[in-house]
Design a protein around this motif. Sequence first.
Motif, short mmCIF file in Angstrom:
data_model
loop_
_atom_site.label_atom_id
_atom_site.label_comp_id
_atom_site.label_asym_id
_atom_site.label_seq_id
_atom_site.Cartn_x
_atom_site.Cartn_y
_atom_site.Cartn_z
N ARG A 22 16.34 39.74 13.97
CA ARG A 22 17.16 39.22 15.38
C ARG A 22 17.72 37.93 15.46
N ILE A 23 17.07 37.07 15.55
CA ILE A 23 16.92 35.56 15.74
C ILE A 23 18.16 35.20 14.45
N PRO A 24 19.56 34.79 14.24
CA PRO A 24 20.20 33.71 13.31
C PRO A 24 19.60 32.85 12.86
N LEU A 25 19.19 32.81 11.68
CA LEU A 25 18.82 31.17 11.12
C LEU A 25 19.52 30.10 11.07
N LEU A 26 20.68 30.37 10.69
CA LEU A 26 21.44 28.90 10.67
C LEU A 26 21.45 28.25 12.82
N HIS A 27 21.85 29.23 13.06
CA HIS A 27 21.40 28.67 14.55
C HIS A 27 20.40 28.06 14.94
N THR A 28 19.07 28.69 14.52
CA THR A 28 17.54 28.05 14.74
C THR A 28 18.18 26.29 14.48
N VAL A 29 18.34 26.78 12.98
CA VAL A 29 18.27 25.49 12.30
C VAL A 29 19.27 24.57 12.86
N VAL A 30 19.92 24.81 13.24
CA VAL A 30 21.01 24.08 14.09
C VAL A 30 20.25 23.06 15.14
N LEU A 31 19.71 24.16 16.21
CA LEU A 31 18.68 23.53 17.02
C LEU A 31 17.99 22.99 17.29
N PHE A 32 17.57 23.22 16.35
CA PHE A 32 15.69 22.52 15.95
C PHE A 32 16.21 21.17 15.44
N ILE A 33 18.04 20.85 14.61
CA ILE A 33 17.72 19.61 14.98
C ILE A 33 18.11 19.09 16.55
N ALA A 77 24.15 35.31 19.93
CA ALA A 77 24.40 36.02 18.29
C ALA A 77 23.12 36.93 18.55
N ILE A 78 22.34 36.79 19.42
CA ILE A 78 20.64 37.54 19.29
C ILE A 78 21.17 39.04 19.93
N ASN A 79 21.99 38.73 20.71
CA ASN A 79 22.58 39.93 21.87
C ASN A 79 23.67 40.98 20.96
N ALA A 80 24.63 40.61 20.02
CA ALA A 80 25.21 41.05 19.48
C ALA A 80 24.52 41.94 18.23
N ARG A 81 22.95 41.40 18.28
CA ARG A 81 22.46 42.16 17.27
C ARG A 81 21.34 43.38 17.46
N LYS A 82 21.17 43.45 18.66
CA LYS A 82 20.71 43.93 19.65
C LYS A 82 20.78 45.41 19.56
N PRO A 83 20.40 46.86 19.05
CA PRO A 83 21.11 48.15 19.64
C PRO A 83 21.25 48.89 20.35
N LEU A 84 22.28 49.01 20.43
CA LEU A 84 23.55 50.04 21.74
C LEU A 84 21.99 51.05 22.57
N LYS A 85 22.00 51.14 23.37
CA LYS A 85 21.55 52.11 23.98
C LYS A 85 22.29 53.80 24.23
N PRO A 86 22.23 54.05 24.58
CA PRO A 86 22.97 55.39 25.07
C PRO A 86 23.40 55.11 26.76
N GLY A 87 24.35 54.66 26.86
CA GLY A 87 25.02 54.60 28.14
C GLY A 87 25.56 52.92 28.76
N GLY A 88 25.04 52.10 27.17
CA GLY A 88 25.24 51.08 27.22
C GLY A 88 24.06 50.18 27.64
N LEU A 89 24.47 48.76 27.72
CA LEU A 89 23.48 48.39 28.33
C LEU A 89 22.63 47.93 29.33
N SER A 90 21.33 48.09 29.66
CA SER A 90 20.83 47.79 30.47
C SER A 90 20.88 46.99 31.28
N LYS A 91 21.08 47.40 32.36
CA LYS A 91 21.38 45.85 33.27
C LYS A 91 20.03 45.12 33.71
N HIS A 92 18.75 45.84 33.40
CA HIS A 92 17.44 45.45 33.68
C HIS A 92 16.98 44.39 32.35
N ASP A 93 17.45 44.52 31.31
CA ASP A 93 16.98 44.10 30.17
C ASP A 93 17.56 42.59 30.56
#
Length: 266
Positions: A22-33, A77-93
Amino acid sequence: MAWETTRRRLVRKVNSKYIYGRIPLLHTVVLFIEVTLLARLTTKFSVYYEDRPVMTMMITNAILGGMADTVAQLITAINARKPLKPGGLSKHDPLSIELHELDRKDGLLGKDFEKRGMAFPFDFERLVRFMAYGFAIAPAQFKWFRWLEELFPITKESALVPALKRVVCDQLLWAPLSVLAFFVFMTVTEGGGRRAITAKLKDMYFRTLMTSYLIWPAVQIVNFRLMPIQLQLPFVSCVSIAWTAYLSLANASDVTDSAFGEHWAG
């Protein structure tokens, strides 16, 4: 040609690496730096500020601006990896905050958004633009806070009223100009001309300014009332991580109406 092909393959491979899927490695490394650089700067901030206050603020702003954009790219990037639920993304997510609507630059989350599991590449050019903006705007911010301090001095006998006057002045003058400067700077550095600037301002300026008025008056009251002058800009810059992440997503958006306006207005 061969080098360019190899480079593209390498970039694609690095961008395809995820932590826990779920969590992109490159993005995480850049943020850590970036966090490491900021931590190192913080340990000697007082010394650097005393010797070269403006340059210290410029470097601090650049790092914080980079962190903000990295956070924005990481969330998307994390949101793009999230499995799409039936009917779209939940408002409570907690991750479903319309970020997919805010960041459709280059079609990355446009037609292909429902193709979940795709790699979301880290945009280094965008990162550089945000760091450059933070670096460039810092001298003006520094002088602005100095001017407010001289115009409305805070004393032991009178503290709250001068602080409120600073906030009013800041929100009526600096806030509109800073939002304008942000969108103009970003559009120009992205290669846009006069038409692109006009379209961006027409689409984003007013709603972004209105959103800023929901956040910054309270932040600036605390800033002007409690923070010493040398910590005012760093304090604002730290709060700006969340604000600039929002601006990063807003600037990358091609959405002109419903999704952006409905979410941030309500």
